[in-house]
Design a protein around this motif. Sequence first.
Motif, PDB file in Angstrom:
ATOM      1  N   MET A  79      14.545   2.390   6.533  1.00  0.00           N
ATOM      2  CA  MET A  79      14.273   3.811   6.844  1.00  0.00           C
ATOM      3  C   MET A  79      13.192   4.365   5.929  1.00  0.00           C
ATOM      4  N   VAL A  80      12.390   5.245   6.463  1.00  0.00           N
ATOM      5  CA  VAL A  80      11.390   5.908   5.637  1.00  0.00           C
ATOM      6  C   VAL A  80      12.036   7.143   5.047  1.00  0.00           C
ATOM      7  N   SER A  81      12.098   7.195   3.720  1.00  0.00           N
ATOM      8  CA  SER A  81      12.788   8.328   3.119  1.00  0.00           C
ATOM      9  C   SER A  81      11.921   9.583   3.146  1.00  0.00           C
ATOM     10  N   ASN A  82      10.612   9.389   3.076  1.00  0.00           N
ATOM     11  CA  ASN A  82       9.729  10.551   3.102  1.00  0.00           C
ATOM     12  C   ASN A  82       9.204  10.748   4.515  1.00  0.00           C
ATOM     13  N   PRO A  83       9.539  11.887   5.142  1.00  0.00           N
ATOM     14  CA  PRO A  83       9.114  12.071   6.537  1.00  0.00           C
ATOM     15  C   PRO A  83       7.595  12.077   6.699  1.00  0.00           C
ATOM     16  N   ASN A  84       6.868  12.401   5.623  1.00  0.00           N
ATOM     17  CA  ASN A  84       5.403  12.408   5.729  1.00  0.00           C
ATOM     18  C   ASN A  84       4.853  11.021   6.037  1.00  0.00           C
ATOM     19  N   LEU A  85       5.605  10.008   5.647  1.00  0.00           N
ATOM     20  CA  LEU A  85       5.110   8.637   5.865  1.00  0.00           C
ATOM     21  C   LEU A  85       5.159   8.237   7.333  1.00  0.00           C
ATOM     22  N   ASN A  86       6.027   8.910   8.113  1.00  0.00           N
ATOM     23  CA  ASN A  86       6.183   8.509   9.517  1.00  0.00           C
ATOM     24  C   ASN A  86       4.858   8.465  10.260  1.00  0.00           C
ATOM     25  N   GLY A  87       4.080   9.530  10.122  1.00  0.00           N
ATOM     26  CA  GLY A  87       2.825   9.625  10.865  1.00  0.00           C
ATOM     27  C   GLY A  87       1.748   8.696  10.342  1.00  0.00           C
ATOM     28  N   LEU A  88       1.946   8.138   9.166  1.00  0.00           N
ATOM     29  CA  LEU A  88       0.879   7.335   8.572  1.00  0.00           C
ATOM     30  C   LEU A  88       0.686   5.994   9.263  1.00  0.00           C
ATOM     31  N   GLY A 110       6.578  -3.553  11.461  1.00  0.00           N
ATOM     32  CA  GLY A 110       5.783  -4.568  10.772  1.00  0.00           C
ATOM     33  C   GLY A 110       5.571  -4.318   9.299  1.00  0.00           C
ATOM     34  N   ALA A 111       6.367  -3.437   8.711  1.00  0.00           N
ATOM     35  CA  ALA A 111       6.214  -3.172   7.270  1.00  0.00           C
ATOM     36  C   ALA A 111       7.568  -2.818   6.666  1.00  0.00           C
ATOM     37  N   ILE A 112       7.651  -2.926   5.356  1.00  0.00           N
ATOM     38  CA  ILE A 112       8.850  -2.435   4.664  1.00  0.00           C
ATOM     39  C   ILE A 112       8.425  -1.143   3.978  1.00  0.00           C
ATOM     40  N   PRO A 113       8.803   0.010   4.545  1.00  0.00           N
ATOM     41  CA  PRO A 113       8.352   1.261   3.955  1.00  0.00           C
ATOM     42  C   PRO A 113       8.943   1.431   2.551  1.00  0.00           C
ATOM     43  N   ALA A 114       8.087   1.830   1.621  1.00  0.00           N
ATOM     44  CA  ALA A 114       8.570   2.080   0.247  1.00  0.00           C
ATOM     45  C   ALA A 114       7.573   2.983  -0.442  1.00  0.00           C
ATOM     46  N   GLU A 115       8.078   4.042  -1.031  1.00  0.00           N
ATOM     47  CA  GLU A 115       7.196   4.953  -1.767  1.00  0.00           C
ATOM     48  C   GLU A 115       6.906   4.383  -3.149  1.00  0.00           C
ATOM     49  N   PHE A 116       5.818   4.869  -3.722  1.00  0.00           N
ATOM     50  CA  PHE A 116       5.462   4.322  -5.033  1.00  0.00           C
ATOM     51  C   PHE A 116       6.330   4.921  -6.132  1.00  0.00           C
ATOM     52  N   LYS A 117       6.612   6.213  -6.015  1.00  0.00           N
ATOM     53  CA  LYS A 117       7.433   6.787  -7.079  1.00  0.00           C
ATOM     54  C   LYS A 117       8.670   7.440  -6.493  1.00  0.00           C
ATOM     55  N   GLY A 118       9.657   7.657  -7.304  1.00  0.00           N
ATOM     56  CA  GLY A 118      10.913   8.232  -6.844  1.00  0.00           C
ATOM     57  C   GLY A 118      12.055   7.632  -7.631  1.00  0.00           C
ATOM     58  N   ASN A 119      13.250   8.114  -7.329  1.00  0.00           N
ATOM     59  CA  ASN A 119      14.391   7.650  -8.120  1.00  0.00           C
ATOM     60  C   ASN A 119      15.247   6.615  -7.404  1.00  0.00           C
ATOM     61  N   SER A 152       0.880  -1.166   0.000  1.00  0.00           N
ATOM     62  CA  SER A 152       0.000   0.000   0.000  1.00  0.00           C
ATOM     63  C   SER A 152       0.913   1.211   0.000  1.00  0.00           C
ATOM     64  N   ASN A 153       0.583   2.212  -0.776  1.00  0.00           N
ATOM     65  CA  ASN A 153       1.478   3.372  -0.832  1.00  0.00           C
ATOM     66  C   ASN A 153       1.460   4.167   0.469  1.00  0.00           C
ATOM     67  N   LEU A 154       0.535   3.838   1.370  1.00  0.00           N
ATOM     68  CA  LEU A 154       0.515   4.519   2.666  1.00  0.00           C
ATOM     69  C   LEU A 154       1.500   3.893   3.647  1.00  0.00           C
ATOM     70  N   VAL A 155       1.687   2.594   3.549  1.00  0.00           N
ATOM     71  CA  VAL A 155       2.476   1.878   4.547  1.00  0.00           C
ATOM     72  C   VAL A 155       3.747   1.271   3.967  1.00  0.00           C
TER      73      VAL A 155
END
Lengths: 631, 219
Positions: B1-10, A96-105, A68-71
């Motif tokens: 690590m969360v690269s985008n700080p906005n994700l922290n609060g999510l 409990g998750a592997i944070p990863a954004e949907f877009k980026g370099n 999920s792009n939120l988690v």
Amino acid sequence: MEALISKWHRELELFSAIRPLLILEGNVLDQYRYPVAGSIGEDELVPLPRYLHGYFTDQGYDQVVFYSNLVGFMNPYQPDMLARFAACCGQKTENGAIPAEFKGNGASTAPNLVRRMMLQQDRATVIIMELASHYITTPERMDQQDVNAFNLLSQAALSASIVRTPWGRRQNLLILLVHKLNDLPAWFYLNNPVCRTITLEAPDREERRRLISGPAFPTFFDSAVYRTDMPWYEAHPQDLEKLRERFVALTEGMTFTELDALRRLSRQMGSPMRELNSVVDLYKYGISENPWENLSMESLRHARQDLEKRVKGQDSALERTLDVVRRAVTGMNGLSSSSTSKPKGVLFFAGPTGTGKTETAKALAEKLFGDESACIRFDMSEYGQSHSDQKLMGAPPGYVGYESGGQLTNAVKKNPFSILLFDEIEKAHPTILDKFLQILEDGRLTDGQGNTVYFSECIIIFTSNLGMYVKDALGQRHPNVTMDMSYDEVEKRIRDAIGDYFKLELGRPEILNRIGENIVVFDYIRQASGEAILKAQISKIISRLWEQKKIQLEIPEDSYAQLRETALSDLSNGGRGIGNQVEALLINPLSRWLFEHEILSDAHVVLENFITAEKPARVECRLEEKAGDAW
Amino acid sequence: MVSNPNLNGLYEIVGDLWETLQEDARKIQESPEPPKVPESAGQKPDKACFDALWQTEDETIDWTEYLTLPLPAWDGFDPETRQFLHSQAHRVLRGDLQGYASVLQKLRPLDDLRAYAHKISVEAPDPDRLKVSFTCGDEDAHLAGTDRDALLCGIALRCARDLFSILPVTEVHVVSGSPDNPDLTAVFHRNLTRQTLFRLTDPVSFVTQKAEGVLRQMP
């Protein structure tokens, strides 16, 4: 009980073995019935992600993860799978998750990790991307990073590996869950040889039947209700079958989540088993008392006389109309069709103007629902443009007026037990007729906000002046029927003309088919009924004058004869024409006379003469001494 | 690590969706402790305990959910109890009185009332009805810090609610005191208790207005 496997599940079975990119679109937020026993129990209702997790785990996949792009990447059902996934792609889990954004370099964006995992051959992997409709704003406005992200997913699918497992070969899979296919860029799925779209529909008849007949059936009831009522139904299996059949018919179009909510509602209310279908009414319409069930046979027996008090000279039309009502009340209206969620009745009123078509609808509403306002009228001449359907059903998201919903859907939501009167239907834009087709066939409509509105407790009446005129080869209009024709002749000609209009002019015979034999042709107002209308209107004026002003109006027989002669001289405009004449010959001149003689109340007026030859017409009256209050 | 700080609060926003994240949330925000009900008659309960007594009820058993496997995942029972409930579901839903007895013996639904009442017993004359009797001495009213009338009605109400929660009966007949000269008798119907907000209900009013066959001896 034999396993019942849905179409989409079969497609999933088939295509997950040969296509590495699956797009599941449609009803993705719903729950689904797991069809076979495995890591999830047979017939258990579970949310789609859990269903997919159970299915692919049973298939022998080593890791099933969700994105999920939120988690980020996660697995709420089996966290050890996520740990394996993290190790496999060289990432760390965090909360409990592997944070990863949907877009980026970066190399740790979700599409990059997806690509890496689809390529590897160590562990059979399924990556399920949830809420994929919301990764980008719209497919039309994608920036380069959005494009790159989808490009990487596309490449990941194209280069997906096949992994050897103890249970055979498994293809790494990427699954996207979307509401609508066009939430994704078209180039991502069109002409993509490795992609397969699977549509998830609301449960069909068989699925609903399974729910109400299978192990879930007892759970529809409170324990005490089930214990006390079930022995009777076990002794009367045919009644149980009827109860289930009715439930299946009434729940057409409902999602599993709605069916589950209905189940909980029924249990919470503790309703007896025989009232299961009232709970469906309660869920659909917000009320459990169905006015149709409260109609007494006695009151319907006198319906004809009651309607005749308001509509004169339309014996045949009233009888045909009441036939439809009787069918609705006796439950015979759905017998010729497989669906019982259709409207209670459909009528098509045709015939000359001013003959009582609208009045009949209002009188019927009063008779059936105790209130004339239960007849909701739509003047279809207001819906003549191509975009008018949005006025009726509500504008789609993003358009002006979206929040306010549609006029028709709002009205039916507010009052599901009503008569819907669509006046002058031939003036509506043809796109609206398509919507009517759906209402007549399925008995429901989804408004712009996605709420389903049910028409199954409504009577739908269309009125039209079709067939009154025909066009010749030069396009000139000529009367098709005239007053000197018999009713049978008028009826035949109008019916033929309506048939020609739908079949030949509009090219939509299917609409005519839905109306069936329910075209009711109103006759011209003829001399005898004209006189009855005139008398009714005059007595209404007399009694109102008395009630409101205490003015006693007396019209001797010879004066009345003068009025009758002029008012009934032209009946081509029907009852409305008579009303206009009464206004011109009686109401206006009389009010003028009362005003000139400064009589505002408490008087006895004898109307001696109607001077109809003058323009404007006038009346000659004299004042009598008031006899008393009893008139 | 969360690269985008906005994700922290999510994590907090979506925490309720995922069990693993939910555990972290739980550590931060523990639910307030409910009032502790004394476990034996020797201990002294207070007014808050007593109010909590009749405002609440035991975990409801949806017997129809236990008829078939898989068992419901959201109830408050341990696996062994759930298996037991599954094994008894058919008997209970057939109105088997032996099944009723096994459930009552296993779950002992009225044990938490021992601090307020003595000689609690339950009978099942038929599958529709349960009859529960108990006695309350004057000292019990004193212990509860409330008047005797409220104590009797509160206990009667709680008995009925507990029994409706665990067995599919339609009627609970409550008798307090000796059978020959009872302090209170009342018949509760299942539908009466179904949609009542007990948090906002006075037990004495409920018993006098809603229950049937009420007979009270005022102190």
